[in-house]
Write a protein that holds these residues in place. Structure first.
Motif, PDB file in Angstrom:
ATOM      1  N   ARG A   1      -1.907   6.764   8.427  1.00 28.52           N
ATOM      2  CA  ARG A   1      -3.345   6.666   8.560  1.00 28.52           C
ATOM      3  C   ARG A   1      -3.768   6.377   9.994  1.00 28.52           C
TER       4      ARG A   1
ATOM      5  N   LYS B   1       1.276   5.552  -1.137  1.00 29.27           N
ATOM      6  CA  LYS B   1       0.458   6.705  -0.777  1.00 29.27           C
ATOM      7  C   LYS B   1      -0.775   6.846  -1.665  1.00 29.27           C
ATOM      8  N   HIS B   2      -0.605   6.648  -2.969  1.00 29.17           N
ATOM      9  CA  HIS B   2      -1.735   6.908  -3.870  1.00 29.17           C
ATOM     10  C   HIS B   2      -2.222   5.668  -4.582  1.00 29.17           C
TER      11      HIS B   2
ATOM     12  N   GLU C   1       0.852  -1.168   0.000  1.00 31.85           N
ATOM     13  CA  GLU C   1       0.000   0.000   0.000  1.00 31.85           C
ATOM     14  C   GLU C   1       0.897   1.230   0.000  1.00 31.85           C
TER      15      GLU C   1
ATOM     16  N   PRO D   1      -4.771   2.888  -8.877  1.00 31.60           N
ATOM     17  CA  PRO D   1      -4.780   4.144  -8.120  1.00 31.60           C
ATOM     18  C   PRO D   1      -5.958   4.191  -7.167  1.00 31.60           C
ATOM     19  N   LYS D   2      -5.738   4.830  -6.031  1.00 28.88           N
ATOM     20  CA  LYS D   2      -6.793   4.868  -5.020  1.00 28.88           C
ATOM     21  C   LYS D   2      -7.887   5.857  -5.382  1.00 28.88           C
ATOM     22  N   ARG D   3      -7.523   6.905  -6.104  1.00 28.68           N
ATOM     23  CA  ARG D   3      -8.502   7.958  -6.320  1.00 28.68           C
ATOM     24  C   ARG D   3      -9.641   7.496  -7.189  1.00 28.68           C
TER      25      ARG D   3
ATOM     26  N   GLU E   1      -6.010   8.398   0.687  1.00 28.26           N
ATOM     27  CA  GLU E   1      -4.715   8.611   0.050  1.00 28.26           C
ATOM     28  C   GLU E   1      -3.674   9.019   1.062  1.00 28.26           C
TER      29      GLU E   1
ATOM     30  N   GLY F   1     -11.574   5.061  -1.930  1.00 29.06           N
ATOM     31  CA  GLY F   1     -10.147   5.298  -2.160  1.00 29.06           C
ATOM     32  C   GLY F   1      -9.736   6.747  -2.135  1.00 29.06           C
ATOM     33  N   SER F   2     -10.621   7.652  -2.584  1.00 26.30           N
ATOM     34  CA  SER F   2     -10.239   9.063  -2.649  1.00 26.30           C
ATOM     35  C   SER F   2      -9.904   9.621  -1.277  1.00 26.30           C
TER      36      SER F   2
END
Lengths: 220, 354
Positions: free
Chosen positions: A207, A162-163, A160, A178-180, A201, A197-198
């Motif tokens: 976290r 950052k993005h 995992e 991508p998480k976004r 990040e 996911g957005s």
């Protein structure tokens, strides 16, 4: 030039000048005696100290600040990490079966974290715990995404960042998602969690310290 | 002018004139391109009763089938794919609105068109493009699947099938009609709960109607005839039975029939409703031409074909949307010397008619 200065005068020039060059040792003796007589009447150390070159500083003198020893951070910085390729899986390691034990470990970890996943437990408390949990080894599925080709990819989370989530699918393919703008679903026993996911990040280590706001609905 | 009228959404009207006997005449190709027709209205001045031949053609229109809760993944079954390759059929989801719900349509060219709202598109997982008529935010997406190029067992086929069956199992009511090929819809629909419907025919005779006089060669209305917009406005008023007398005492309408006008003792107005295939429209057009060949009082016949307001395509595969009205219709005016006028009109969220 030096040879010209120290060589003996040729005889014709000697007669012209009216001098006679003295041979070797006599010349040396004469030179020593002459130098001794021309030096001032001082002791040996004083003469030595006069000969020492002492520079006179005319303007500002800055004292040399001795810098403290630079303590280098333990570990590697990003450049070295990338060179060493520590976080890159080699193709022979990219097998789904190899990560199944990790998934079992993760399941145990989650069950311990949530004090045993009973069907009657409150979803709110479990949600709070999951927000701070680590997801390495979970089986993630993309449920919704603004880009439709990501929808449906399922696999074990290997890394995992950052993005991005790095997932290994059953066909032994390492996928970077991508998480976004995506919603992921995690299945734990009888519970299904959806991760937007957005809002996720962050690095997994950061976290655990973050406070999440309560929102009604989240649109992709 | 009032501010509401100034902000009217735009509408497009394309007019062309030609002769049926001309080889390069596009009347048939234009009519066949317009896939989903929901109503036809026929206006015959100087005629009291529906002529026999026309009535025969109208009653021989092919029936359409209404199926409830038809899953969209059924289109990917083998016998349906074969049917698409053989000749195709028209399918349109009924009772779904183009600006709110998911609309599904199948064209005889083998294209399965899904017009999806945002949530369905994000969950379905099939690639598509955003709608052409989105303003700032894309809310609507169009997914097109070419059924003719799908081969059973390929990865693409598996993915499409998985998406339509499991990710979002789309199910709507459908209307099917034949495309004139060798495809038997009864065979295909044998396992579904279907209802066979006949297009409904209504006839009305209008007395003492004021008609504008039309000159075949003058389409634009420059040398004394009516302009196309005036003519279409009058035609609409007649079909809605709005009085065109321009009576000062009338409370509802002070609309006047455009000049030059003539009085007609009687006129026949016929309406057919239901999903009508373009092939049937072409047959009707041929019959009208034959009818006008015989000597009679009627100098012109007008045929208006209305497209479905909720269909995702208008002409060919041009995208269609619903703004404040989803009109997309075309109107034939056939004259006795085999000349014709063709007016094609669309609303705001539509491409220009061909």
């Amino acid at each position: 030039m030096a040879e010209a200065a120290f060589s003996s005068i040729p005889p014709e020039d000697g007669k012209l000048l009216g001098v006679q060059s003295q041979p070797g040792t006599a010349a040396e003796k004469f030179t020593n005696a002459f130098l001794k007589s021309s030096l001032p009447q001082l002791k040996g150390e004083e003469i030595e100290s006069m000969m020492l070159r002492q520079a006179v500083i005319l303007q500002y003198a800055r004292p040399n600040r001795t810098r403290g020893k630079k303590t280098k951070a333990k570990g590697l910085n990003a450049k070295e990490r990338r060179e060493l390729k520590v976080f890159q899986l080699k193709p022979e390691h990219q097998k789904y079966e190899l990560f199944l034990p990790l998934h079992e470990l993760w399941k145990q970890y989650i069950i311990d974290l949530c004090n045993g996943l009973k069907p009657g437990s409150n979803p709110q408390t479990i949600q709070q715990k999951l927000l701070k949990a680590d997801f390495h080894g979970a089986v993630l599925t993309v449920v919704r995404s603004k880009c439709p080709s990501y929808v449906g990819t399922t696999g074990i989370l290997v890394q995992e960042l950052k993005h991005v989530f790095k997932i290994i699918t059953k066909e032994d393919r390492l996928k970077t998602i991508p998480k976004r703008n995506s919603v992921f679903s995690v299945e734990i026993g009888d519970f299904v969690t959806h991760i937007y996911g957005s809002k996720f990040e962050l690095r997994s280590s950061e976290r655990s310290a973050k406070k999440f706001k309560v929102r009604g609905t989240i649109d992709l | 002018m009032s501010p509401e009228l100034e902000q009217c959404p735009r509408s497009l009207l394309v007019c062309e004139k030609g002769n049926f006997k001309n080889e390069k005449s596009r009347h048939e190709s234009q009519a066949l391109k317009h896939s989903f027709n929901c109503r036809i209205s026929l206006l015959i001045p100087e005629c009291g009763r529906l002529p026999v031949m026309l009535e025969k053609v109208l009653s021989n229109f092919s029936s359409y089938f209404h199926v409830q809760d038809f899953p969209v993944s059924t289109f990917l079954e083998e016998k349906w794919l074969d049917a698409v390759k053989k000749g195709g059929f028209y399918a349109l989801s009924s009772k779904t609105r183009i600006d709110e719900d998911n609309v599904v349509a199948v064209l005889p060219s083998g294209q399965l068109i899904l017009s999806l709202d945002k949530d369905t598109y994000e969950q379905l997982g099939l690639e598509g493009r955003p709608s052409q008529y989105s303003h700032r935010k894309t809310v609507r997406h169009i997914v097109t699947v070419d059924l003719k190029s799908l081969v059973l067992g390929t990865k693409k086929y598996q993915r499409v099938l998985l998406c339509l069956k499991e990710r979002v199992p789309l199910k709507t009511d459908f209307l099917f009609t034949a495309a004139g090929g060798a495809v038997s819809l009864l065979d295909l629909l044998s396992k579904q709960l279907y209802e066979e419907c006949r297009p409904a025919l209504h006839c009305r005779t209008l007395q003492d109607l004021l008609c504008p006089s039309l000159i075949p060669s003058d389409l634009k209305g420059e040398s004394g005839s009516v302009t196309p917009t005036q003519f279409l406005e009058w035609l609409g008023a007649v079909s809605l039975s709005i009085s065109c007398d321009n009576q000062a005492t009338s409370f509802l309408s002070t609309y006047a029939c455009p000049e030059p006008q003539s009085s007609v003792s009687q006129a026949l107005l016929c309406t057919v409703t239901g999903l009508i295939s373009p092939q049937d429209v072409c047959k009707l057009l041929t019959e009208i031409r034959r009818y006008l060949d015989e000597p009679k009082l009627t100098s012109w016949v007008s045929l208006t074909v209305h497209g479905c307001a909720d269909s995702p395509v208008s002409w060919g595969s041009a995208e269609h949307g619903f703004h404040k009205g989803g009109e997309n219709f075309y109107n034939f005016v056939c004259f006795q010397n085999q000349d014709y006028w063709l007016h094609m009109a669309t609303g705001a969220k539509d491409a220009c008619p061909p």
